[in-house]
Design a protein around this motif. Structure first.
Motif, mmCIF file in Angstrom:
data_model
loop_
_atom_site.group_PDB
_atom_site.id
_atom_site.type_symbol
_atom_site.label_atom_id
_atom_site.label_comp_id
_atom_site.label_asym_id
_atom_site.label_seq_id
_atom_site.Cartn_x
_atom_site.Cartn_y
_atom_site.Cartn_z
ATOM 1 N N LYS A 253 0.777 -1.112 -0.008
ATOM 2 C CA LYS A 253 0.254 -0.171 -0.015
ATOM 3 C C LYS A 253 0.773 1.179 0.029
ATOM 4 C CE LYS A 253 -4.128 -1.536 0.755
ATOM 5 N NZ LYS A 253 -5.700 -1.036 -0.138
ATOM 6 N N THR A 254 0.318 2.267 -0.413
ATOM 7 C CA THR A 254 1.057 3.652 -0.577
ATOM 8 C C THR A 254 0.033 4.430 0.448
ATOM 9 O OG1 THR A 254 1.956 3.725 -2.437
ATOM 10 C CG2 THR A 254 1.692 5.483 -1.742
ATOM 11 N N LEU A 255 0.565 4.752 1.566
ATOM 12 C CA LEU A 255 -0.232 5.688 2.531
ATOM 13 C C LEU A 255 -0.916 7.094 1.931
ATOM 14 C CD1 LEU A 255 1.906 5.110 5.828
ATOM 15 C CD2 LEU A 255 -0.126 3.719 5.108
ATOM 16 N N SER A 256 -1.967 7.211 2.325
ATOM 17 C CA SER A 256 -2.660 8.593 1.734
ATOM 18 C C SER A 256 -2.835 9.620 2.912
ATOM 19 C CB SER A 256 -4.070 8.386 1.353
ATOM 20 O OG SER A 256 -3.863 7.342 0.144
ATOM 21 N N VAL A 257 -2.481 10.656 2.538
ATOM 22 C CA VAL A 257 -2.479 12.132 3.657
ATOM 23 C C VAL A 257 -3.418 13.088 3.048
ATOM 24 C CG1 VAL A 257 -1.208 13.547 4.926
ATOM 25 C CG2 VAL A 257 -0.129 11.195 4.359
ATOM 26 N N ASN A 258 -4.358 13.583 3.594
ATOM 27 C CA ASN A 258 -4.778 14.953 3.602
ATOM 28 C C ASN A 258 -4.144 16.067 4.086
ATOM 29 O OD1 ASN A 258 -7.383 13.708 2.643
ATOM 30 N ND2 ASN A 258 -8.045 13.541 4.527
ATOM 31 N N VAL A 259 -3.595 16.816 2.987
ATOM 32 C CA VAL A 259 -2.770 18.123 3.203
ATOM 33 C C VAL A 259 -3.364 19.307 3.018
ATOM 34 C CG1 VAL A 259 -0.394 18.889 2.493
ATOM 35 C CG2 VAL A 259 -0.913 16.417 2.400
ATOM 36 N N SER A 260 -3.141 20.380 3.701
ATOM 37 C CA SER A 260 -3.529 21.535 3.598
ATOM 38 C C SER A 260 -3.220 22.464 2.639
ATOM 39 C CB SER A 260 -3.661 22.438 4.876
ATOM 40 O OG SER A 260 -2.393 22.727 5.293
ATOM 41 N N GLU A 261 -3.594 23.221 1.672
ATOM 42 C CA GLU A 261 -2.924 23.894 0.925
ATOM 43 C C GLU A 261 -1.720 24.527 1.168
ATOM 44 O OE1 GLU A 261 -5.051 26.302 -2.929
ATOM 45 O OE2 GLU A 261 -5.698 27.293 -0.784
ATOM 46 N N ALA A 262 -0.869 24.458 0.058
ATOM 47 C CA ALA A 262 0.549 24.882 0.416
ATOM 48 C C ALA A 262 1.231 24.694 -1.101
ATOM 49 C CB ALA A 262 1.405 24.254 1.487
ATOM 50 N N ALA A 263 2.340 25.755 -1.178
ATOM 51 C CA ALA A 263 3.078 25.653 -2.368
ATOM 52 C C ALA A 263 3.880 24.336 -2.512
ATOM 53 C CB ALA A 263 4.109 26.716 -2.555
ATOM 54 N N ASN A 264 4.477 23.975 -1.349
ATOM 55 C CA ASN A 264 5.256 22.697 -1.200
ATOM 56 C C ASN A 264 4.583 21.876 -0.152
ATOM 57 O OD1 ASN A 264 7.027 20.633 -0.898
ATOM 58 N ND2 ASN A 264 8.927 21.883 -0.784
ATOM 59 N N ARG A 265 4.043 20.484 -0.855
ATOM 60 C CA ARG A 265 3.055 19.806 -0.063
ATOM 61 C C ARG A 265 4.032 18.371 0.153
ATOM 62 N NH1 ARG A 265 -2.759 19.828 -2.705
ATOM 63 N NH2 ARG A 265 -3.377 19.269 -0.644
ATOM 64 N N GLY A 266 5.253 18.347 -0.153
ATOM 65 C CA GLY A 266 5.943 17.274 0.363
ATOM 66 C C GLY A 266 5.663 16.691 1.431
ATOM 67 N N ILE A 267 5.431 15.426 1.913
ATOM 68 C CA ILE A 267 5.403 14.650 3.108
ATOM 69 C C ILE A 267 6.466 13.456 3.330
ATOM 70 C CG2 ILE A 267 3.963 13.319 4.582
ATOM 71 C CD1 ILE A 267 2.845 16.043 4.024
ATOM 72 N N THR A 268 6.987 13.418 4.415
ATOM 73 C CA THR A 268 7.887 12.386 4.434
ATOM 74 C C THR A 268 7.614 11.269 5.638
ATOM 75 O OG1 THR A 268 9.795 13.590 4.134
ATOM 76 C CG2 THR A 268 10.338 11.662 5.352
ATOM 77 N N PHE A 269 7.378 10.353 5.365
ATOM 78 C CA PHE A 269 6.869 9.125 6.345
ATOM 79 C C PHE A 269 8.034 8.340 7.138
ATOM 80 C CE2 PHE A 269 3.727 9.592 2.968
ATOM 81 C CZ PHE A 269 2.591 9.658 3.635
ATOM 82 N N SER A 270 7.589 7.986 8.306
ATOM 83 C CA SER A 270 8.726 7.481 9.293
ATOM 84 C C SER A 270 8.004 6.526 10.279
ATOM 85 C CB SER A 270 9.562 8.243 9.657
ATOM 86 O OG SER A 270 8.951 9.074 10.592
ATOM 87 N N ILE A 299 0.800 -1.350 14.003
ATOM 88 C CA ILE A 299 1.963 -0.452 13.823
ATOM 89 C C ILE A 299 1.685 1.029 13.820
ATOM 90 C CG2 ILE A 299 3.244 -2.264 12.455
ATOM 91 C CD1 ILE A 299 2.319 -0.673 10.095
ATOM 92 N N THR A 300 2.504 1.683 14.260
ATOM 93 C CA THR A 300 2.260 3.303 14.317
ATOM 94 C C THR A 300 3.225 3.860 13.173
ATOM 95 O OG1 THR A 300 1.679 3.275 16.652
ATOM 96 C CG2 THR A 300 2.433 5.029 15.604
ATOM 97 N N VAL A 301 2.754 4.869 12.524
ATOM 98 C CA VAL A 301 3.311 5.575 11.414
ATOM 99 C C VAL A 301 3.143 6.915 11.541
ATOM 100 C CG1 VAL A 301 3.102 3.527 9.784
ATOM 101 C CG2 VAL A 301 1.279 5.403 9.651
ATOM 102 N N LYS A 302 4.396 7.831 10.864
ATOM 103 C CA LYS A 302 3.993 9.100 11.231
ATOM 104 C C LYS A 302 4.329 9.853 9.874
ATOM 105 C CE LYS A 302 6.264 13.009 14.058
ATOM 106 N NZ LYS A 302 7.258 13.401 15.027
ATOM 107 N N ALA A 303 3.633 10.942 9.713
ATOM 108 C CA ALA A 303 3.838 11.804 8.637
ATOM 109 C C ALA A 303 4.129 13.111 8.656
ATOM 110 C CB ALA A 303 2.561 11.762 7.600
ATOM 111 N N VAL A 304 5.281 13.714 8.108
ATOM 112 C CA VAL A 304 5.713 14.879 8.602
ATOM 113 C C VAL A 304 5.885 15.929 7.249
ATOM 114 C CG1 VAL A 304 7.517 16.378 9.684
ATOM 115 C CG2 VAL A 304 7.097 13.994 10.446
#
Length: 600
Positions: A253-270, A299-304
Motif C-alpha cells: 500500500k501507499t499511505l494517503s494523507v490529507n494535506v492543507s493547501e501549500a506551495a510545497n506539499r511534500g510529505i515524509t513518512f517514518s 504498527i504506528t506510522v508518522k507523516a511529517v
C-alpha cells in the motif's frame, strides 16, 4: 422784520426738497426694475461610475469611414438616490484642454455614441437634474486611430507566501500591442496587500504571514476594469492527517494523507526508531509512504510535512495506528436476532429462513454454505437461505475462504425439522357411560348437520316467530317455534337428549357460568385444563365466562375436532351458512378454554 422772516424760510424749503428726492426717487426706480432671481445649481446626490469606451465602425456609412470618422460607444453606471433628467458627455481632444459645453453631448440614457475624427479624446460623463449637476467618476482616454485595450487577463492569481514580502505578477497588457498599455493596478484590501506604484509596477506587497484572499483590480485608460481573485498560500502545509485505511497481510500500500493547501506539499513518512525491530517483523515503510506488509499486527506510522515556518516551532505532522488484518477469517459464528451465538434451530417442513453469520475481519470474507443432508434441509451455498424439506435432523455448515495450508474457519448449526402430529384414536375409557357419551356426541353432530338448527342468543330477533320466548332454548323441551341454540343451550340439549343420564336440563340452564354449575351438580367433574391429547370423547371444554364446546375425539389435518354452537353468521333463524352450529377444529378455543368437565 417781515422781510427778515421771509428770508429765513427759503433755506428750510430747499432742505425739504432735497430730502424728498433722496428717498422717494430710488423707491420709484425699484418699482420699475426687478432684481434677477439667482438660479439653484447646488450638487445633487447622484454620480456616474464605471465609464468604458469602445471604438467601432458600426453605424457609420462608407463615406464617413473614408473620411476617417470613428464611433466611440460609451457605457456607464449610476449611483445615488436623486431622480435624473439627463447626462452630459464631455470630451476634449487633448489633456491640456478643459471640458466645456461646446464639446459635449446631452443624453437621457446610460450610453452614448460619439462620432469623431481626431486621434485622441479625453471623456467624462456628468449626471444632471435640470441644471443641478451630480458627481462624475474617473475619466477615460480613447484613441480612435489606434488599438485600445478591450480585455485584461492575469497570468496566475495565487501567490506563495513565506513571510511578508513583495510578489511580482504578470498580465497580458504588454502583449496586446495597444496604445494605452498604462494599466492602473490596485488591491481590494490594503491591510493585507497593496500594489506598489499601481501604474509602473506589477508588484504586490504582502503584509500577512497567514493564508488569505483578496482581489487585484486592473483598470485600462479606456475604462475597462477587471477584478482578479487572488489567494496567498503558505509555502508549507499547516495541517496534515493520515487517511485511515484497512490493511491486510501481504498487501503493498501507499499511505494517503490529507494535506492543507501549500506551495510545497511534500510529505515524509517514518516510524519511531525504538520500535524498529517490532515494526520490521510486521512491515517495511519507505519515506514516500510505500508500505509492504508481511503479517498481521499493529504498527504506528508518522507523516511529517517538509519545511519550517517562522511562526511555528516544527512542521505539521500526524501519527496513526494501523491494524493489519489477515487475508482469511479466523472465526465464524452463527447469530440469532439478538446477536447471540446459536448452535441449533427448529424449522417446520416447507418453511425457510436465512442464517446471520458473523465473520472476523479479513481481506476475503465470503462464505460457502453446505447441508450435511440436503434431503432434510437444503441451503443456498451463497446466501445461506435454508429450506426445510422433510422431518429429521441435519447440520448446516458455513465455511470461510482459507489459505491452502491452513484450516478454514467455520461454524455449524443443527437444523431440526419436526414431524407433524400423527392422528390418534379417540381416548377410550372403561367407564360404563362411554356409550352414552358417544351418543351425546352423535346427537350433537346430527343437530350440527341439520341446517334448520341455527344460532341465537335468546333475543326476539325473528318477527315470524311471534310466539317464541327465549328462542335459544331447545324447542323440543320448551315448545318454541325457533330451532336455534346458543353455545350453552346447545350443550344442555346434547346432555339431555344424547347422554340421557342426567334427565332434562334444557329448561334449567342459562349462560356458560350457569351451565358449569348445573353440570357439576349432576356429577360432572372439573378435571382442570388438560391438553386435547389427554381428553376423551364427550368431554366438555368450557370457559364459564365465555364459551363451551363438546370434544369429539376425532382429528382432521392434524387438529382435534369439537362440536358447538358458535355464532349467528347469516342473521337468520336456521343455519344457511352451515357454520352457526358445526363440527370444526378446536384450534381457536385452545387459547381460551379454562377447564374440562368429565362425567365418570
Amino acid at each position: 422784520m417781515n422781510l427778515s422772516h421771509k428770508n429765513n424760510r427759503i433755506p428750510i424749503c430747499i432742505l425739504i426738497l432735497l430730502v424728498t428726492f433722496t428717498f422717494i426717487l430710488p423707491a420709484a426706480a425699484h418699482g420699475v426694475t426687478k432684481k434677477k432671481k439667482k438660479e439653484i445649481t447646488t450638487p445633487i446626490n447622484v454620480s456616474t461610475y464605471g465609464l468604458e469606451g469602445y471604438v467601432t465602425n458600426e453605424g457609420l456609412s462608407k463615406k464617413e469611414q473614408k473620411q476617417g470618422k470613428k464611433n466611440i460607444k460609451l457605457y456607464w453606471k449610476r449611483d445615488g438616490s436623486h431622480k435624473l433628467t439627463h447626462y452630459i458627455v464631455y470630451y476634449v481632444k487633448n489633456d491640456a484642454d478643459s471640458y466645456t459645453e461646446k464639446n459635449s453631448k446631452k443624453v437621457t440614457k446610460q450610453s452614448a455614441v460619439l462620432t469623431v475624427s481626431g486621434k485622441y479624446y479625453r471623456i467624462k460623463v456628468k449626471p444632471y437634474y435640470k441644471k443641478q449637476p451630480g458627481k462624475c467618476g474617473q475619466s477615460i482616454q480613447i484613441r480612435p486611430k489606434e488599438k485600445n485595450i478591450t480585455d485584461i487577463s492575469l497570468n496566475g492569481n495565487r501567490f506563495i507566501m513565506t513571510r511578508p514580502s513583495e510578489v511580482s505578477f504578470s498580465h497580458n497588457g504588454e502583449q496586446t500591442k495597444a496604445c494605452d498599455t498604462s494599466i492602473k493596478w490596485s488591491s481590494s484590501n490594503d491591510d493585507v496587500a497593496n500594489v506598489i506604484d499601481g501604474r509602473k509596477s506589477n508588484t504586490i506587497r504582502v503584509f500577512t504571514y497567514y493564508p488569505t484572499k483578496f482581489s487585484i483590480i486592473a483598470r485600462a485608460p479606456s475604462g475597462i476594469k477587471k477584478y482578479f481573485k487572488a489567494t496567498i498560500i503558505p509555502l508549507y502545509p499547516e495541517k496534515i492527517s493520515i487517511v485511515p485505511e484497512k490493511m491486510y497481510e501481504k498487501d503493498v500500500k501507499t499511505l494517503s494523507v490529507n494535506v492543507s493547501e501549500a506551495a510545497n506539499r511534500g510529505i515524509t513518512f517514518s516510524y519511531a526508531s525504538k520500535y524498529k525491530k517490532e515494526f520490521s517483523k510486521i512491515a517495511s515503510l519507505s519515506s514516500s509512504g510505500k508500505l509492504k506488509i508481511k503479517k498481521t499486527g499493529k504498527i504506528t506510522v508518522k507523516a511529517v510535512a517538509k519545511g519550517k515556518y517562522p511562526y511555528r516551532e516544527s512542521p505539521a505532522s500526524d501519527t496513526a495506528k494501523l491494524y493489519i488484518y489477515p487475508q482469511y477469517p479466523t472465526s465464524v459464528k452463527i447469530l440469532d436476532k439478538k446477536n447471540n451465538s446459536i448452535k441449533k434451530i427448529s424449522l417446520k417442513k416447507g418453511k425457510k429462513t436465512t442464517l446471520s453469520p458473523k465473520v472476523s475481519e479479513a481481506k476475503y470474507m465470503t462464505l460457502k454454505w453446505k447441508s450435511k443432508d440436503a434431503s432434510i434441509a437444503k441451503v443456498d451455498k451463497n446466501t445461506g437461505e435454508i429450506t426445510a424439506l422433510k422431518p429429521g435432523t441435519t447440520t448446516i455448515t458455513a465455511t470461510a475462504k482459507s489459505d491452502k495450508n491452513k484450516k478454514a474457519a467455520s461454524a455449524n448449526v443443527d437444523i431440526s425439522v419436526p414431524a407433524p402430529p400423527k392422528p390418534t384414536k379417540p381416548p377410550t375409557s372403561s367407564s360404563s357411560n362411554d356409550k352414552a357419551l358417544k351418543n351425546m356426541v352423535k346427537w350433537a353432530k346430527a343437530i350440527a348437520a341439520d341446517d334448520t338448527y341455527g344460532y341465537s342468543m335468546g333475543l326476539k330477533r325473528y318477527s315470524r316467530y311471534s310466539k317464541s320466548n327465549h328462542n335459544r332454548y331447545c324447542h323440543i323441551c320448551n315448545n318454541t317455534n325457533s330451532k336455534d341454540y346458543d353455545c350453552a343451550s346447545f350443550v344442555a340439549a346434547a346432555v339431555s337428549h344424547g347422554y340421557k343420564l342426567n334427565g332434562n336440563i334444557c329448561s334449567q340452564t342459562g349462560g356458560c357460568n350457569s351451565l358449569y354449575g348445573l353440570l357439576k351438580s349432576y356429577g360432572w367433574k372439573d378435571i382442570g385444563r388438560i391438553p386435547p391429547s389427554q381428553m376423551k370423547c364427550g368431554d366438555i371444554m368450557i370457559n364459564p365466562h365465555m364459551h363451551v364446546e363438546i370434544f369429539t375425539g376425532e382429528m382432521k389435518n392434524g387438529f382435534y375436532l369439537n362440536v358447538a354452537a358458535h355464532d349467528d353468521y347469516d342473521g337468520k333463524s336456521g343455519d344457511s351458512t352451515g357454520r352457526d352450529i358445526s363440527v370444526s377444529s378446536n384450534a381457536w378455543f385452545l387459547r381460551h378454554y379454562t377447564t374440562v368437565l368429565r362425567h365418570y
